[in-house]
Design a protein around this motif. Structure first.
Motif, PDB file in Angstrom:
ATOM      1  N   MET A   1       0.840  -1.190   0.000  1.00 48.07           N
ATOM      2  CA  MET A   1       0.000   0.000   0.000  1.00 48.07           C
ATOM      3  C   MET A   1       0.878   1.245   0.000  1.00 48.07           C
ATOM      4  SD  MET A   1      -3.048  -0.829   2.678  1.00 48.07           S
ATOM      5  CE  MET A   1      -4.489  -0.140   1.924  1.00 48.07           C
ATOM      6  N   PRO A   2       0.435   2.283  -0.697  1.00 47.67           N
ATOM      7  CA  PRO A   2       1.216   3.524  -0.723  1.00 47.67           C
ATOM      8  C   PRO A   2       1.217   4.215   0.642  1.00 47.67           C
ATOM      9  CG  PRO A   2      -0.535   3.532  -2.400  1.00 47.67           C
ATOM     10  CD  PRO A   2      -0.734   2.339  -1.549  1.00 47.67           C
ATOM     11  N   LEU A   3       2.262   4.974   0.880  1.00 50.42           N
ATOM     12  CA  LEU A   3       2.353   5.805   2.081  1.00 50.42           C
ATOM     13  C   LEU A   3       2.161   7.258   1.675  1.00 50.42           C
ATOM     14  CD1 LEU A   3       5.405   4.195   3.899  1.00 50.42           C
ATOM     15  CD2 LEU A   3       2.965   3.823   4.349  1.00 50.42           C
ATOM     16  N   LEU A   4       1.460   7.983   2.522  1.00 54.26           N
ATOM     17  CA  LEU A   4       1.171   9.396   2.287  1.00 54.26           C
ATOM     18  C   LEU A   4       1.586  10.179   3.519  1.00 54.26           C
ATOM     19  CD1 LEU A   4      -0.155  11.668   0.630  1.00 54.26           C
ATOM     20  CD2 LEU A   4      -2.344  11.004   1.663  1.00 54.26           C
ATOM     21  N   PHE A   5       2.482  11.153   3.339  1.00 50.86           N
ATOM     22  CA  PHE A   5       2.930  12.003   4.444  1.00 50.86           C
ATOM     23  C   PHE A   5       2.149  13.302   4.412  1.00 50.86           C
ATOM     24  CE2 PHE A   5       5.714  15.354   6.153  1.00 50.86           C
ATOM     25  CZ  PHE A   5       5.929  14.844   7.424  1.00 50.86           C
ATOM     26  N   SER A   6       1.587  13.659   5.561  1.00 52.23           N
ATOM     27  CA  SER A   6       0.853  14.920   5.667  1.00 52.23           C
ATOM     28  C   SER A   6       1.462  15.804   6.740  1.00 52.23           C
ATOM     29  CB  SER A   6      -0.619  14.659   6.011  1.00 52.23           C
ATOM     30  OG  SER A   6      -1.284  15.893   6.209  1.00 52.23           O
ATOM     31  N   TYR A   7       1.616  17.064   6.393  1.00 51.12           N
ATOM     32  CA  TYR A   7       2.086  18.088   7.326  1.00 51.12           C
ATOM     33  C   TYR A   7       0.991  19.113   7.563  1.00 51.12           C
ATOM     34  CZ  TYR A   7       2.683  20.327   2.814  1.00 51.12           C
ATOM     35  OH  TYR A   7       2.457  20.817   1.551  1.00 51.12           O
ATOM     36  N   GLY A   8      -0.184  18.876   6.971  1.00 50.85           N
ATOM     37  CA  GLY A   8      -1.258  19.874   7.027  1.00 50.85           C
ATOM     38  C   GLY A   8      -2.625  19.263   7.214  1.00 50.85           C
ATOM     39  N   THR A   9      -3.574  19.713   6.391  1.00 51.02           N
ATOM     40  CA  THR A   9      -4.989  19.430   6.633  1.00 51.02           C
ATOM     41  C   THR A   9      -5.384  17.969   6.488  1.00 51.02           C
ATOM     42  OG1 THR A   9      -5.521  19.977   4.339  1.00 51.02           O
ATOM     43  CG2 THR A   9      -5.718  21.761   5.972  1.00 51.02           C
ATOM     44  N   LEU A  10      -4.626  17.159   5.773  1.00 51.17           N
ATOM     45  CA  LEU A  10      -4.985  15.741   5.665  1.00 51.17           C
ATOM     46  C   LEU A  10      -4.802  15.003   6.989  1.00 51.17           C
ATOM     47  CD1 LEU A  10      -3.688  14.767   2.111  1.00 51.17           C
ATOM     48  CD2 LEU A  10      -6.064  14.962   2.876  1.00 51.17           C
ATOM     49  N   GLN A  11      -4.256  15.668   7.999  1.00 51.65           N
ATOM     50  CA  GLN A  11      -4.160  15.090   9.334  1.00 51.65           C
ATOM     51  C   GLN A  11      -5.457  15.287  10.122  1.00 51.65           C
ATOM     52  OE1 GLN A  11       0.055  15.603  11.172  1.00 51.65           O
ATOM     53  NE2 GLN A  11      -0.273  17.397   9.863  1.00 51.65           N
ATOM     54  N   LEU A  12      -6.338  16.160   9.636  1.00 51.42           N
ATOM     55  CA  LEU A  12      -7.563  16.505  10.363  1.00 51.42           C
ATOM     56  C   LEU A  12      -8.655  15.467  10.132  1.00 51.42           C
ATOM     57  CD1 LEU A  12      -7.692  20.315   9.512  1.00 51.42           C
ATOM     58  CD2 LEU A  12      -6.779  19.224  11.590  1.00 51.42           C
ATOM     59  N   ALA A  13      -9.319  15.061  11.214  1.00 51.88           N
ATOM     60  CA  ALA A  13     -10.364  14.037  11.140  1.00 51.88           C
ATOM     61  C   ALA A  13     -11.461  14.422  10.158  1.00 51.88           C
ATOM     62  CB  ALA A  13     -10.950  13.782  12.532  1.00 51.88           C
ATOM     63  N   GLU A  14     -11.912  15.672  10.199  1.00 48.80           N
ATOM     64  CA  GLU A  14     -13.012  16.073   9.321  1.00 48.80           C
ATOM     65  C   GLU A  14     -12.611  16.045   7.844  1.00 48.80           C
ATOM     66  OE1 GLU A  14     -11.283  19.961  11.070  1.00 48.80           O
ATOM     67  OE2 GLU A  14     -11.738  17.958  11.813  1.00 48.80           O
ATOM     68  N   VAL A  15     -11.363  16.344   7.545  1.00 44.65           N
ATOM     69  CA  VAL A  15     -10.876  16.289   6.165  1.00 44.65           C
ATOM     70  C   VAL A  15     -10.758  14.829   5.721  1.00 44.65           C
ATOM     71  CG1 VAL A  15      -8.933  16.827   4.636  1.00 44.65           C
ATOM     72  CG2 VAL A  15      -9.726  18.523   6.295  1.00 44.65           C
ATOM     73  N   GLN A  16     -10.255  13.963   6.581  1.00 49.05           N
ATOM     74  CA  GLN A  16     -10.148  12.548   6.246  1.00 49.05           C
ATOM     75  C   GLN A  16     -11.525  11.933   5.979  1.00 49.05           C
ATOM     76  OE1 GLN A  16      -7.878  10.499   9.267  1.00 49.05           O
ATOM     77  NE2 GLN A  16      -6.130  11.866   9.022  1.00 49.05           N
ATOM     78  N   LEU A  17     -12.491  12.229   6.819  1.00 45.61           N
ATOM     79  CA  LEU A  17     -13.839  11.685   6.629  1.00 45.61           C
ATOM     80  C   LEU A  17     -14.443  12.173   5.316  1.00 45.61           C
ATOM     81  CD1 LEU A  17     -15.241  11.896  10.267  1.00 45.61           C
ATOM     82  CD2 LEU A  17     -14.710   9.817   8.960  1.00 45.61           C
ATOM     83  N   ALA A  18     -14.265  13.443   5.007  1.00 46.58           N
ATOM     84  CA  ALA A  18     -14.827  14.001   3.778  1.00 46.58           C
ATOM     85  C   ALA A  18     -14.091  13.489   2.534  1.00 46.58           C
ATOM     86  CB  ALA A  18     -14.768  15.528   3.821  1.00 46.58           C
ATOM     87  N   THR A  19     -12.796  13.257   2.648  1.00 46.24           N
ATOM     88  CA  THR A  19     -11.985  12.866   1.495  1.00 46.24           C
ATOM     89  C   THR A  19     -11.957  11.352   1.279  1.00 46.24           C
ATOM     90  OG1 THR A  19     -10.582  14.806   1.872  1.00 46.24           O
ATOM     91  CG2 THR A  19      -9.692  13.100   0.431  1.00 46.24           C
ATOM     92  N   PHE A  20     -11.840  10.600   2.376  1.00 46.09           N
ATOM     93  CA  PHE A  20     -11.655   9.152   2.281  1.00 46.09           C
ATOM     94  C   PHE A  20     -12.843   8.343   2.794  1.00 46.09           C
ATOM     95  CE2 PHE A  20      -7.425  11.067   3.336  1.00 46.09           C
ATOM     96  CZ  PHE A  20      -6.904  11.016   2.050  1.00 46.09           C
ATOM     97  N   GLY A  21     -13.749   8.997   3.514  1.00 50.31           N
ATOM     98  CA  GLY A  21     -14.883   8.282   4.086  1.00 50.31           C
ATOM     99  C   GLY A  21     -14.536   7.468   5.316  1.00 50.31           C
ATOM    100  N   ARG A  22     -13.350   7.684   5.852  1.00 46.72           N
ATOM    101  CA  ARG A  22     -12.900   6.984   7.061  1.00 46.72           C
ATOM    102  C   ARG A  22     -11.782   7.787   7.712  1.00 46.72           C
ATOM    103  NH1 ARG A  22      -8.075   3.590   6.981  1.00 46.72           N
ATOM    104  NH2 ARG A  22      -6.990   3.793   4.974  1.00 46.72           N
ATOM    105  N   LEU A  23     -11.497   7.444   8.964  1.00 45.22           N
ATOM    106  CA  LEU A  23     -10.348   8.029   9.648  1.00 45.22           C
ATOM    107  C   LEU A  23      -9.130   7.165   9.356  1.00 45.22           C
ATOM    108  CD1 LEU A  23     -11.857   8.980  13.121  1.00 45.22           C
ATOM    109  CD2 LEU A  23     -11.323  10.485  11.193  1.00 45.22           C
TER     110      LEU A  23
END
Length: 112
Positions: A1-23
């Motif tokens: 599986m790919p790895l994704l490094f976040s230093y910003g908003t992709l660390q936020l629960a609400e952004v993850q839920l809206a973008t990926f549908g999961r935490l």
């Protein structure tokens, strides 16, 4: 599986839920030889990272294991602010994708 490094908003629960549908489950990691910067897009300021090659520079963040489908969803999320995905080597030694602003991409050295 790919790895994704976040230093910003992709660390936020609400952004993850809206973008990926999961935490996402992540681990702390860091991006050496980069520094935090800011970019202005459509009258908003966004975090960005830029390669500077200095051994004393490091950007803290979180590394997530994501699916290819989730990586594509992250591309869609970041594209609106003109971010592009590049491969980097993290402080842990892992290779991961990270998003940099399109204007800074040419200054972000590929990390093997």
């Amino acid at each position: 599986m790919p790895l994704l490094f976040s230093y910003g908003t992709l660390q936020l629960a609400e952004v993850q839920l809206a973008t990926f549908g999961r935490l996402l489950q992540g681990k702390p990691d860091a991006l050496p030889e980069f520094e935090l910067s800011r970019v202005v897009c459509a009258d908003a300021q966004y975090a960005n990272v830029m390669f500077n090659g200095r051994s004393d520079s490091i950007v803290a963040g979180t590394v997530f294991e994501v699916t290819e489908t989730e990586l594509n969803a992250a591309d869609d999320y970041e594209r609106d602010a003109d971010y592009e995905r590049v491969m980097v080597r993290l402080a842990s030694g892992q290779l991961a994708w990270v998003y940099v602003h399109g204007a800074a991409k040419s200054q972000s050295a590929p990390r093997s």
